[in-house]
Scaffold this motif. Structure first.
Motif, PDB file in Angstrom:
ATOM      1  N   ALA A 126      41.851  56.908  25.832  1.00 19.33           N
ATOM      2  CA  ALA A 126      41.784  56.747  27.284  1.00 19.33           C
ATOM      3  C   ALA A 126      43.162  56.609  27.918  1.00 19.33           C
ATOM      4  CB  ALA A 126      40.936  55.520  27.626  1.00 19.33           C
ATOM      5  N   HIS A 127      44.159  56.180  27.137  1.00 20.03           N
ATOM      6  CA  HIS A 127      45.516  56.050  27.670  1.00 20.03           C
ATOM      7  C   HIS A 127      46.108  57.410  28.041  1.00 20.03           C
ATOM      8  CE1 HIS A 127      46.087  51.789  27.168  1.00 20.03           C
ATOM      9  NE2 HIS A 127      45.690  51.834  25.910  1.00 20.03           N
ATOM     10  N   PHE A 128      45.625  58.456  27.418  1.00 19.82           N
ATOM     11  CA  PHE A 128      46.165  59.781  27.703  1.00 19.82           C
ATOM     12  C   PHE A 128      45.672  60.338  29.034  1.00 19.82           C
ATOM     13  CE2 PHE A 128      46.471  59.458  23.097  1.00 19.82           C
ATOM     14  CZ  PHE A 128      47.749  59.926  22.868  1.00 19.82           C
ATOM     15  N   LEU A 129      44.588  59.767  29.569  1.00 20.12           N
ATOM     16  CA  LEU A 129      44.021  60.289  30.814  1.00 20.12           C
ATOM     17  C   LEU A 129      43.468  59.135  31.638  1.00 20.12           C
ATOM     18  CD1 LEU A 129      43.423  62.883  32.391  1.00 20.12           C
ATOM     19  CD2 LEU A 129      41.182  62.942  31.292  1.00 20.12           C
ATOM     20  N   PRO A 130      44.234  58.641  32.624  1.00 25.79           N
ATOM     21  CA  PRO A 130      43.757  57.539  33.478  1.00 25.79           C
ATOM     22  C   PRO A 130      42.488  57.924  34.237  1.00 25.79           C
ATOM     23  CG  PRO A 130      46.124  57.881  33.729  1.00 25.79           C
ATOM     24  CD  PRO A 130      45.607  59.028  32.925  1.00 25.79           C
ATOM     25  N   GLN A 131      41.653  56.932  34.487  1.00 28.33           N
ATOM     26  CA  GLN A 131      40.395  57.166  35.190  1.00 28.33           C
ATOM     27  C   GLN A 131      40.658  57.617  36.631  1.00 28.33           C
ATOM     28  OE1 GLN A 131      37.863  53.760  35.215  1.00 28.33           O
ATOM     29  NE2 GLN A 131      36.066  54.862  35.945  1.00 28.33           N
ATOM     30  N   ILE A 135      41.181  66.937  38.527  1.00 28.64           N
ATOM     31  CA  ILE A 135      41.032  67.916  37.436  1.00 28.64           C
ATOM     32  C   ILE A 135      42.295  68.754  37.274  1.00 28.64           C
ATOM     33  CG2 ILE A 135      39.712  69.915  36.641  1.00 28.64           C
ATOM     34  CD1 ILE A 135      37.278  68.763  38.007  1.00 28.64           C
ATOM     35  N   THR A 136      42.940  69.096  38.379  1.00 25.86           N
ATOM     36  CA  THR A 136      44.131  69.950  38.308  1.00 25.86           C
ATOM     37  C   THR A 136      45.313  69.261  37.619  1.00 25.86           C
ATOM     38  OG1 THR A 136      44.739  69.197  40.530  1.00 25.86           O
ATOM     39  CG2 THR A 136      43.507  71.268  40.356  1.00 25.86           C
ATOM     40  N   LEU A 137      45.332  67.918  37.623  1.00 28.15           N
ATOM     41  CA  LEU A 137      46.447  67.185  37.022  1.00 28.15           C
ATOM     42  C   LEU A 137      46.185  66.763  35.591  1.00 28.15           C
ATOM     43  CD1 LEU A 137      47.489  64.839  39.979  1.00 28.15           C
ATOM     44  CD2 LEU A 137      48.538  67.001  39.292  1.00 28.15           C
ATOM     45  N   ILE A 138      44.979  67.008  35.086  1.00 26.33           N
ATOM     46  CA  ILE A 138      44.627  66.540  33.740  1.00 26.33           C
ATOM     47  C   ILE A 138      45.573  67.093  32.665  1.00 26.33           C
ATOM     48  CG2 ILE A 138      42.875  66.724  31.929  1.00 26.33           C
ATOM     49  CD1 ILE A 138      40.761  66.256  34.047  1.00 26.33           C
ATOM     50  N   PRO A 139      45.843  68.420  32.609  1.00 30.11           N
ATOM     51  CA  PRO A 139      46.740  68.926  31.548  1.00 30.11           C
ATOM     52  C   PRO A 139      48.141  68.334  31.624  1.00 30.11           C
ATOM     53  CG  PRO A 139      45.527  70.722  32.571  1.00 30.11           C
ATOM     54  CD  PRO A 139      45.304  69.522  33.425  1.00 30.11           C
ATOM     55  N   ILE A 140      48.670  68.195  32.839  1.00 28.95           N
ATOM     56  CA  ILE A 140      50.030  67.670  32.995  1.00 28.95           C
ATOM     57  C   ILE A 140      50.107  66.213  32.562  1.00 28.95           C
ATOM     58  CG2 ILE A 140      51.865  67.195  34.650  1.00 28.95           C
ATOM     59  CD1 ILE A 140      50.861  69.534  36.298  1.00 28.95           C
ATOM     60  N   LEU A 141      49.111  65.412  32.967  1.00 23.28           N
ATOM     61  CA  LEU A 141      49.113  63.996  32.604  1.00 23.28           C
ATOM     62  C   LEU A 141      48.973  63.792  31.101  1.00 23.28           C
ATOM     63  CD1 LEU A 141      47.099  62.202  35.414  1.00 23.28           C
ATOM     64  CD2 LEU A 141      49.514  61.984  34.874  1.00 23.28           C
ATOM     65  N   ILE A 142      48.160  64.611  30.463  1.00 22.94           N
ATOM     66  CA  ILE A 142      48.002  64.495  29.011  1.00 22.94           C
ATOM     67  C   ILE A 142      49.323  64.788  28.309  1.00 22.94           C
ATOM     68  CG2 ILE A 142      46.897  65.527  26.994  1.00 22.94           C
ATOM     69  CD1 ILE A 142      44.377  65.857  28.643  1.00 22.94           C
ATOM     70  N   ILE A 143      50.036  65.811  28.781  1.00 25.41           N
ATOM     71  CA  ILE A 143      51.335  66.144  28.186  1.00 25.41           C
ATOM     72  C   ILE A 143      52.335  65.013  28.409  1.00 25.41           C
ATOM     73  CG2 ILE A 143      53.304  67.719  28.328  1.00 25.41           C
ATOM     74  CD1 ILE A 143      51.325  69.940  29.034  1.00 25.41           C
TER      75      ILE A 143
END
Length: 226
Positions: A126-131, A135-143
């Motif tokens: 869950a730390h890799f993707l804050p609640q 959707i558009t920012l999911i790949p960038i945030l995971i990286i």
């Protein structure tokens, strides 16, 4: 000039063989033990400091995290005694070597992360993707979160290396300037010697503080994963 300035950070050798391993083992001989000598004020003070630091560091941990207490107190004692030993004349400080600090930081960080993925898998992922992330920012945030996780051991090692190296360089530079000024201008030499004395006292404090900071960050990484 650069060779003379950084020569003290070169790993020492004897008969062509590195003696860093022997130097690293020396601090353990400086730790007083009740098995070697009878209990006295110095041993009592040492035990009190160990218990105080350990108690403060373990307050936030779960029972599973407290199983690492022996490793953490050994780590802070090793780094602190090694840093202090390096302040003596004609000695070598192993913690000025980035390779050694990485060798301490990477296994400790990796052990904490592996524990997190094993016992708190959902929380760790869950730390890799804050609640509530779009959707558009999911790949960038995971990286970004992945990079921030992988860079943690590098930050641990670089922080310790930079602080210890910078202090030694300042002592070396001001000490050299004091030696030169003694034959040119004694009043200014006295001022630089006073600065050198104060800097040396500060370095004693920095040596202990950096050992505590390194161990505390490892403890926080462990707390987030247990």
């Amino acid at each position: 000039m650069n060779e003379n300035l950084f020569s003290s950070f070169a790993a020492p050798t004897m008969m062509g063989l590195p003696i860093v391993v022997v130097i690293i083992m020396i601090p353990s001989m400086l730790i007083f033990s009740s098995k070697r000598i009878s209990t006295n004020r110095l041993v009592t003070l040492q035990q009190w400091l160990i218990k105080t630091i350990l108690k403060q560091m373990m307050l936030i941990h779960t029972p599973k995290g407290r199983t690492w207490s022996l490793m953490l107190i050994s780590l802070i004692m090793f780094i602190g005694s090694t840093n202090l030993l390096g302040l003596l004349p004609h000695t070598f400080t192993p913690t000025t070597q980035l390779s050694m600090n990485l060798a301490m930081a990477i296994p400790l960080w990796a052990g904490a992360v592996v524990l997190g993925f094993r016992y708190k898998t959902k929380s760790s992922l869950a730390h890799f993707l804050p609640q509530g992330t779009p959707i558009t920012l999911i790949p960038i945030l995971i990286i970004i979160e992945t990079i921030s996780l992988l860079i943690q051991p590098m930050a641990l090692a670089v922080r310790l290396t930079a602080n210890i190296t910078a202090g030694h360089l300042l002592i070396h530079l001001i000490g050299g300037a004091t030696m030169v000024l003694t034959s040119i201008n004694l009043p200014i030499a006295a001022i630089t010697f006073t600065i050198l004395t104060m800097l040396t006292i500060l370095e004693f404090a920095v040596a202990l503080i950096q050992a505590y900071v390194f161990t505390l960050l490892v403890s926080l990484y462990l707390h987030d994963n247990t």
